[in-house]
Design a protein around this motif. Structure first.
Motif, PDB file in Angstrom:
ATOM      1  N   ASP A 176      33.711  40.735  49.686  1.00  0.00           N
ATOM      2  CA  ASP A 176      34.459  40.164  48.178  1.00  0.00           C
ATOM      3  C   ASP A 176      33.035  39.882  47.142  1.00  0.00           C
ATOM      4  O   ASP A 176      32.135  39.662  47.055  1.00  0.00           O
ATOM      5  CB  ASP A 176      35.321  38.550  48.164  1.00  0.00           C
ATOM      6  N   LYS A 187      32.620  39.508  42.986  1.00  0.00           N
ATOM      7  CA  LYS A 187      32.923  38.841  41.964  1.00  0.00           C
ATOM      8  C   LYS A 187      31.741  38.477  41.310  1.00  0.00           C
ATOM      9  O   LYS A 187      30.709  38.395  41.459  1.00  0.00           O
ATOM     10  CB  LYS A 187      33.007  36.994  42.293  1.00  0.00           C
ATOM     11  N   ARG A 188      32.477  38.273  39.758  1.00  0.00           N
ATOM     12  CA  ARG A 188      31.547  38.039  38.424  1.00  0.00           C
ATOM     13  C   ARG A 188      30.952  36.654  38.694  1.00  0.00           C
ATOM     14  O   ARG A 188      31.653  35.669  38.409  1.00  0.00           O
ATOM     15  CB  ARG A 188      32.525  38.262  37.060  1.00  0.00           C
ATOM     16  N   THR A 191      28.270  38.126  44.291  1.00  0.00           N
ATOM     17  CA  THR A 191      27.916  37.726  43.129  1.00  0.00           C
ATOM     18  C   THR A 191      26.850  38.642  42.066  1.00  0.00           C
ATOM     19  O   THR A 191      25.156  38.010  42.374  1.00  0.00           O
ATOM     20  CB  THR A 191      28.097  36.092  42.021  1.00  0.00           C
ATOM     21  N   ASP A 228      37.596  31.435  39.429  1.00  0.00           N
ATOM     22  CA  ASP A 228      38.253  32.532  40.277  1.00  0.00           C
ATOM     23  C   ASP A 228      36.708  32.635  41.149  1.00  0.00           C
ATOM     24  O   ASP A 228      37.172  33.030  42.374  1.00  0.00           O
ATOM     25  CB  ASP A 228      38.508  33.423  40.205  1.00  0.00           C
ATOM     26  N   THR A 229      35.809  33.208  40.577  1.00  0.00           N
ATOM     27  CA  THR A 229      34.213  33.476  41.588  1.00  0.00           C
ATOM     28  C   THR A 229      33.621  31.562  42.001  1.00  0.00           C
ATOM     29  O   THR A 229      33.660  32.326  43.528  1.00  0.00           O
ATOM     30  CB  THR A 229      33.309  33.500  40.565  1.00  0.00           C
ATOM     31  N   ALA A 289      36.446  31.295  45.453  1.00  0.00           N
ATOM     32  CA  ALA A 289      35.570  32.433  45.955  1.00  0.00           C
ATOM     33  C   ALA A 289      34.704  31.767  46.913  1.00  0.00           C
ATOM     34  O   ALA A 289      34.278  32.116  48.283  1.00  0.00           O
ATOM     35  CB  ALA A 289      35.187  33.586  45.537  1.00  0.00           C
TER      36      ALA A 289
END
Ligand code: NAD
Ligand code: IPM
Ligand code: MN
Length: 365
Positions: free
Chosen positions: A39, A41-42, A8, A58-59, A62
């Motif tokens: 992976d 994610k924001r 992130t 979603d972040t 994950a």
């Protein structure tokens, strides 16, 4: 070794420095035949803009499904007028709470080569090696009630701890000290605050479980001074959330730059790794950011999540060698720069990678 890492990267220099940390991890994985998957994610400001919230579901999902989370930094000036709960920083606090890690390890190591970069005299900082253990899930950051009552012209936050919250972080501090120089310094404000009196009583009680570790207590105001006057006297420093936030940035003076400090948060469901510094909007997007704090954070992933101690040590020693060779990012090249080679963020990352590669191939041959 398989490891599922969620990146992130966040805002400002976050993506710039995490890219370099990820590249180092990829190099280590390739050299050792490990399978690290990444992976992205924001989180933070970028997530507010694109998803309408600083921590999209979603972040978070994950993150909970990963073995380790590597966070860059969050925050930006355009969000400064938002209330705390809606700011990019709220996303960071939410992910910390959800992952559950309560012990934020923030090592501050004074590399000899960077002594000239500190306003402190070299003989004061030479050899300083402190491990801050910052309590991360309690205190003023999370205590209720909290409010800004605009009509009343009044605002309040609550510094609250339970005995168990103090005991668990104290235990981590003593365990780590018993593998280092057997000293714990607990920092509080027990001359004024009840919450600090609970803190001090609990840390003193937990110390009984660790008879080989010496415990001292300091008030936070005095500690801020002792850290500058005699940083080499401290081994493990354990303290509550806000005091740890402040003292760990202060230790950037001992290391020569805030950009040198890594961190690992342990004790929860998934470990969270983040350099200590923020999104540094003043230098973002210019290739000026020091990636070494993020790269040293990658070393902590290798140590605490992958169990690859030799590889973690190789990354740390590659950082030292890179500094020995005179390579610096601009934050590390203040004053006389004779003999130094000033590099961009990506160039510095590449130098460290080269050295990691040659160190690991030397180990294997
Ligand atoms: P900051 O840590 O971003 O920057 C402080 C100073 O140190 C700046 O002059 C900056 O240029 C410099 N600096 C920081 N990291 C550096 C690096 N890697 N290389 C070179 N120089 C570096 O703190 P700030 O300016 O008080 O805060 C900026 C934003 O970052 C705010 O929104 C704040 O809330 C946020 N923040 C986020 C985190 C995090 O996400 N973990 C941590 C601290 C601050
Ligand atoms: C840090 C930061 C964060 C903190 C902010 C951005 C929420 O300053 O990680 O040190 O205060 O914990
Ligand atoms: Mn901070």
């Amino acid at each position: 070794m398989n490891l599922k890492i969620l990146v992130t990267a966040g805002d400002g220099i976050g993506p710039e420095v995490t890219n370099q940390a990820v590249a180092v991890l990829k190099e280590v994985a390739a050299m050792g035949g490990h399978s690290f998957t990444f992976d992205a994610k924001r989180i933070g400001g970028v997530a507010i803009v694109q998803d309408g919230t600083p921590l999209p579901a979603d972040t978070l999902n994950a993150a909970l499904a990963s073995d380790a989370v590597l966070l860059g930094a969050v925050g930006g000036n355009e969000f400064n007028s938002l209330p705390p709960g809606k700011r990019p920083e709220a996303g960071l606090l939410q992910i910390r709470a959800a992952l559950g890690g309560f012990a934020n390890l923030r090592p501050a190591f004074a590399f000899k080569e960077l002594a000239v970069n500190s306003p402190l005299r070299p003989e004061v900082i030479e050899g300083a090696d402190i491990l801050f253990v910052r309590e991360l899930l309690g205190g003023l950051y999370f205590g209720q009630p909290r409010e800004w009552n605009r009509a009343a012209g009044e605002a309040w936050n609550t510094m609250r701890y339970t005995r168990d919250e103090v005991a668990r972080v104290a235990r981590i501090a003593f365990q780590l000290a018993s593998r280092r120089r057997n000293k714990v310094c607990s920092v509080d404000k027990a001359n004024v605050l009840e919450v600090s009196q609970l803190w001090r009583a609990t840390v003193t009680e937990i110390a009984m479980e660790f008879p080989t570790v010496a415990l001292e207590h300091q008030y936070v105001d005095a500690m801020a001074m002792h850290l500058m006057n005699r940083p080499r006297d401290f081994d493990v420093v354990v303290t509550e959330n806000l005091f740890g936030d402040i003292l760990s940035d202060e230790s950037g003076v001992i290391t020569g730059s805030l950009g040198m400090l890594p961190s690992a948060t342990i004790g929860g469901k998934v470990n969270l790794y983040e350099p200590v510094h923020g999104s540094a909007p003043d230098i973002a997007g210019k290739g000026l950011a020091n990636p070494l704090g993020a790269i040293l954070t990658a070393a902590l992933i290798l140590r605490h999540s992958a169990g690859l101690e030799a590889e973690a040590a190789a990354v740390e020693s590659a950082v030292r060698k890179t500094l020995e060779q005179g390579f610096r990012t601009p934050d590390l090249a203040r004053g006389d720069t004779t003999g130094l080679k000033v590099l961009s963020t990506t160039e510095m990352g590449a130098k460290v990678r080269e050295t990691v590669k040659s160190q690991l191939s030397a180990v294997r041959s």
